[in-house]
Design an enzyme around this catalytic site. Structure first.
Site, PDB file in Angstrom:
ATOM      1  N   LYS A 114      40.200  45.570  35.621  1.00  0.00           N
ATOM      2  CA  LYS A 114      41.113  46.295  34.678  1.00  0.00           C
ATOM      3  C   LYS A 114      40.449  45.997  33.407  1.00  0.00           C
ATOM      4  CE  LYS A 114      44.846  44.276  33.705  1.00  0.00           C
ATOM      5  NZ  LYS A 114      43.665  42.604  32.048  1.00  0.00           N
ATOM      6  N   ARG A 131      33.354  28.832  40.291  1.00  0.00           N
ATOM      7  CA  ARG A 131      34.175  28.291  39.534  1.00  0.00           C
ATOM      8  C   ARG A 131      35.545  28.072  40.822  1.00  0.00           C
ATOM      9  NH1 ARG A 131      37.105  34.133  37.322  1.00  0.00           N
ATOM     10  NH2 ARG A 131      36.961  32.877  35.064  1.00  0.00           N
ATOM     11  N   ARG A 141      33.967  36.648  43.123  1.00  0.00           N
ATOM     12  CA  ARG A 141      34.073  36.444  41.811  1.00  0.00           C
ATOM     13  C   ARG A 141      33.322  35.038  41.633  1.00  0.00           C
ATOM     14  NH1 ARG A 141      37.446  39.227  37.422  1.00  0.00           N
ATOM     15  NH2 ARG A 141      39.096  37.353  37.884  1.00  0.00           N
ATOM     16  N   ARG A 173      53.626  41.934  28.712  1.00  0.00           N
ATOM     17  CA  ARG A 173      53.383  41.944  29.589  1.00  0.00           C
ATOM     18  C   ARG A 173      54.575  41.354  29.929  1.00  0.00           C
ATOM     19  NH1 ARG A 173      48.581  37.057  31.248  1.00  0.00           N
ATOM     20  NH2 ARG A 173      46.750  39.335  31.365  1.00  0.00           N
ATOM     21  N   ARG A 183      48.824  32.852  41.630  1.00  0.00           N
ATOM     22  CA  ARG A 183      48.369  34.363  40.636  1.00  0.00           C
ATOM     23  C   ARG A 183      48.397  35.619  40.473  1.00  0.00           C
ATOM     24  NH1 ARG A 183      42.365  34.117  38.983  1.00  0.00           N
ATOM     25  NH2 ARG A 183      42.693  35.515  36.974  1.00  0.00           N
TER      26      ARG A 183
END
Length: 192
Positions: A14, A134, A128, A89, A145
């Site tokens: 996005k 991470r 990623r 949202r 999520r």
């Protein structure tokens, strides 16, 4: 000029697509994530309020996010058009955005939703996380999520579907072909 929203689950690309669409249409991409970071960095009143929630891992309340967005949309580059990324949202935020746009006499034109299967989103986000070191982005965290995104945004997608302004574009494949499909869909809707 165009007034757009881009939506999509985590890992859908996005943010990347928002940049390309904004450049193509000559409008600013306004990301709530960027707004949060800027306000926190600059230690504004809104930033301090937001960081109190962010530091605890909680969602920033709607009124804080909305106030940040109102300030940003009053800047000259957003006078005739924008692409919102990360807002609205919630259904409450839809109402707040409707009020902002009504006050400007500028209706929202298109909501573009990127879609991708969970397996693809999970693979992208794990890749990623590994590339960026991470360690907190585990498969379980990413799955949560994705669940939160669906729970939070499904009512928003439903509301915009009812208004007849929601477009969906498949977010898998080559980035360039996704960008071409997204631009074509938005241009088609704006011309209609």
């Amino acid at each position: 000029m165009a007034r757009l929203i881009i939506m999509g689950p985590p890992g859908s690309g996005k943010g990347t697509q928002a940049e390309h669409l904004a450049r193509h249409f000559g409008i600013p991409a306004i990301s709530t994530g960027d707004l949060f970071r800027a306000h926190v960095r600059d230690r504004t009143e809104l930033g301090l309020e937001a960081s109190a929630f962010m530091d605890k891992g909680e969602f920033v309340p709607d009124h804080v996010t909305t106030d940040m967005l109102k300030q940003r949309m009053e800047e000259p580059d957003a006078a005739d058009g924008f692409l919102l990324d990360g807002y609205p949202r919630t259904v409450i935020q839809i109402g707040a955005l409707d009020e902002m746009l009504a006050a400007r006499g500028q209706p929202l034109e298109v909501v573009l939703a990127l879609t991708a299967p969970d397996s693809e989103l999970l693979a992208r986000m794990l890749r990623r996380a590994q590339e960026q070191g991470r360690s907190d982005d585990t498969e379980a965290v990413i799955q949560r999520r994705l669940e939160l995104y669906r729970e939070e945004t499904q009512p928003v997608l439903t509301a915009y579907t009812k208004r007849g302004i929601l477009l969906t574009v498949e977010g898998t494949g080559e980035r360039e072909s996704i960008t071409r499909a997204a631009i074509a869909a938005v241009e088609g809707a704006l011309a209609a």
